[in-house]
Design a protein around this motif. Structure first.
Motif, short mmCIF file in Angstrom:
data_model
loop_
_atom_site.label_atom_id
_atom_site.label_comp_id
_atom_site.label_asym_id
_atom_site.label_seq_id
_atom_site.Cartn_x
_atom_site.Cartn_y
_atom_site.Cartn_z
N ASN A 238 26.13 -12.53 57.95
CA ASN A 238 26.57 -11.66 56.86
C ASN A 238 27.72 -10.79 57.32
OD1 ASN A 238 24.32 -10.28 58.44
ND2 ASN A 238 25.12 -8.56 57.27
N LYS A 239 28.57 -10.43 56.37
CA LYS A 239 29.65 -9.49 56.65
C LYS A 239 29.12 -8.08 56.48
CE LYS A 239 33.01 -12.59 54.40
NZ LYS A 239 34.01 -12.66 53.32
N ILE A 240 29.83 -7.13 57.05
CA ILE A 240 29.46 -5.74 56.87
C ILE A 240 29.72 -5.35 55.42
CG2 ILE A 240 31.74 -4.84 57.55
CD1 ILE A 240 30.21 -2.51 58.91
N THR A 241 28.73 -4.72 54.79
CA THR A 241 28.86 -4.33 53.38
C THR A 241 29.23 -2.86 53.22
OG1 THR A 241 26.48 -3.92 53.32
CG2 THR A 241 27.24 -6.09 52.60
N GLU A 242 28.71 -2.04 54.11
CA GLU A 242 29.04 -0.62 54.07
C GLU A 242 29.05 -0.09 55.49
OE1 GLU A 242 27.64 3.60 51.98
OE2 GLU A 242 26.49 1.76 51.68
N LYS A 243 30.12 0.57 55.87
CA LYS A 243 30.21 1.06 57.24
C LYS A 243 29.98 2.57 57.30
CE LYS A 243 35.26 1.63 57.13
NZ LYS A 243 36.55 1.21 57.75
N LEU A 244 29.68 3.01 58.50
CA LEU A 244 29.49 4.44 58.73
C LEU A 244 30.79 5.16 58.43
CD1 LEU A 244 27.21 6.26 59.95
CD2 LEU A 244 28.47 6.13 62.10
N ARG A 245 30.71 6.23 57.65
CA ARG A 245 31.92 6.89 57.17
C ARG A 245 32.47 7.93 58.12
NH1 ARG A 245 28.80 6.16 52.63
NH2 ARG A 245 27.90 8.26 52.72
N ARG A 246 31.69 8.38 59.07
CA ARG A 246 32.23 9.31 60.05
C ARG A 246 31.50 9.13 61.37
NH1 ARG A 246 29.55 13.83 61.71
NH2 ARG A 246 27.67 14.46 60.58
N SER A 247 32.13 9.55 62.43
CA SER A 247 31.51 9.45 63.74
C SER A 247 30.53 10.59 63.94
CB SER A 247 32.57 9.47 64.84
OG SER A 247 33.22 10.73 64.86
N PHE A 248 29.67 10.45 64.92
CA PHE A 248 28.76 11.53 65.26
C PHE A 248 28.48 11.46 66.76
CE2 PHE A 248 26.27 7.93 63.76
CZ PHE A 248 25.42 7.70 64.82
N SER A 249 27.98 12.57 67.27
CA SER A 249 27.70 12.65 68.70
C SER A 249 26.20 12.64 68.94
CB SER A 249 28.28 13.94 69.28
OG SER A 249 27.58 15.06 68.77
N ASN A 250 25.86 12.47 70.19
CA ASN A 250 24.46 12.52 70.60
C ASN A 250 23.83 13.84 70.17
OD1 ASN A 250 22.02 12.51 72.06
ND2 ASN A 250 22.92 11.24 73.66
N ASP A 251 24.50 14.94 70.42
CA ASP A 251 23.96 16.26 70.10
C ASP A 251 23.73 16.43 68.60
OD1 ASP A 251 23.95 16.96 72.74
OD2 ASP A 251 25.89 18.00 72.65
N GLU A 252 24.65 15.94 67.77
CA GLU A 252 24.53 16.11 66.32
C GLU A 252 23.34 15.36 65.76
OE1 GLU A 252 28.89 16.63 64.37
OE2 GLU A 252 28.54 14.74 65.39
N ILE A 253 23.17 14.11 66.15
CA ILE A 253 22.14 13.28 65.55
C ILE A 253 20.76 13.70 66.00
CG2 ILE A 253 21.98 11.42 67.25
CD1 ILE A 253 22.25 10.86 63.49
N PHE A 254 20.63 14.32 67.16
CA PHE A 254 19.32 14.67 67.70
C PHE A 254 19.04 16.17 67.71
CE2 PHE A 254 20.37 10.66 70.04
CZ PHE A 254 19.48 9.86 69.35
N GLU A 255 19.92 16.96 67.13
CA GLU A 255 19.78 18.41 67.17
C GLU A 255 18.43 18.88 66.62
OE1 GLU A 255 22.42 20.47 64.66
OE2 GLU A 255 22.15 22.39 65.61
N PHE A 256 17.94 18.22 65.59
CA PHE A 256 16.69 18.64 64.96
C PHE A 256 15.53 18.59 65.93
CE2 PHE A 256 15.97 14.20 64.99
CZ PHE A 256 14.60 14.05 64.94
N GLY A 257 15.63 17.77 66.97
CA GLY A 257 14.53 17.63 67.91
C GLY A 257 14.19 18.92 68.63
N LYS A 258 15.21 19.73 68.91
CA LYS A 258 14.97 20.99 69.61
C LYS A 258 14.18 21.94 68.72
CE LYS A 258 19.32 20.34 72.09
NZ LYS A 258 20.70 20.83 72.28
N GLU A 259 14.48 21.93 67.41
CA GLU A 259 13.74 22.77 66.48
C GLU A 259 12.33 22.24 66.28
OE1 GLU A 259 15.99 22.92 62.89
OE2 GLU A 259 17.87 23.33 63.91
#
Length: 284
Positions: A238-259
């Motif tokens: 299959n071809k890609i149908t929708e791609k990620l619209r912005r980049s993110f970092s390790n800290d951003e995606i996992f920040e909730f874990g500290k809370e």
């Protein structure tokens, strides 16, 4: 030792990982060129076999698919009182044991001893989820045996223009699901210790190569995909149908874990996880 219950949820192993690419675009192109006649399969048998020069590669892409792995564990230590029924011979009427005297009931075949059990229960829970669909997909488990390397931000993957599939599965939801599965009903008189840990919260990226062939004479098209990690032709292309619209970092995606680590399971945990899930969704 008094039991204080679950004081926190420990979260470790938060990471972004990219699996090693054994192909690269040039090698993937070579594989595709060698497979293009065979790719038409039944179509070739029905309409006559095409010549290699009759088939053009009209589309090619490298992308990154992704999957989440959430691995959790729990441990419960507690005491409980329990009555043990000890069998005896018919002629036994009384037993002296450990400084106490026990009477066997009339017509009885057992006598009862009460004790305190010290128990430990340990559990493990793993979720492997397609990050694009949010559906559990154990097929991704095979990649855990392949080499991977950590990255700090998705820019490391997309700086050359390579897209990443849109990520729909939220880590907050997955953590909550694993934590809920790890909380067990305990039949105890005294809780000595309760621990819940997320031992790994990892987002893996898988390189995928896709090619579309056009059989010009018959105006037929076929798409094939190669797995950049295994080097194998994928069963479904299959071809890609929708791609990620912005980049993110390790800290951003996992920040909730500290809370999350400061909340005990229950309403507070559910509210915190849900709130962060909304924030992450809005940020994409």
């Amino acid at each position: 030792m008094p039991g204080e219950g679950i004081s926190n949820i420990k979260i470790d192993g938060e990471k972004l990982l990219v699996l090693e690419d054994v192909l690269g675009m040039e090698k993937a192109r070579e594989l595709a060129q060698g497979h293009k006649v065979k790719a038409f399969g039944l179509l070739a048998g029905l309409f006559s076999r095409p010549l290699p020069e009759d088939i053009d590669v009209v589309y090619e892409e490298k992308r990154y698919d992704a999957f989440w792995r959430v691995l959790g564990s729990s441990r419960f230590e507690y005491k409980r009182r329990k009555a043990y029924h000890v069998p005896v011979e018919p002629m036994v009427k009384e037993i002296d044991l450990l400084g106490s005297s026990f009477t066997v009931p009339p017509q009885g075949k057992t006598f009862e001893v009460e004790g305190v059990e010290r128990c430990v229960e340990e559990y493990r829970q793993e979720e492997i989820v397609d990050a694009q669909t949010g559906q559990a997909d154990p097929g991704f488990a095979k990649y855990l045996t392949y080499l991977s390397q950590p990255i700090e931000t998705t820019d490391a993957l997309t700086k050359d223009g390579t897209p990443i599939v849109a990520l729909e599965a939220k880590p907050a939801f997955l953590v909550r699901k694993v934590v809920n599965a790890l909380i067990k009903p305990i039949q105890a008189d005294q809780i000595l210790d309760e621990q819940i840990a997320i031992n790994e919260l990892a987002l893996y990226f898988v390189p995928i190569y896709t090619f579309e062939f056009h059989w010009k004479v018959k105006d037929k098209r076929v798409t094939v995909s190669y797995d950049g990690v295994t080097g194998e032709l994928r069963p479904k292309a299959n071809k890609i149908t929708e791609k990620l619209r912005r980049s993110f970092s390790n800290d951003e995606i996992f920040e909730f874990g500290k809370e999350l680590a400061n909340f005990v399971p229950g309403g507070g945990l559910a509210m915190m996880v849900g709130k962060k899930a909304v924030e992450l969704a809005k940020g994409e």
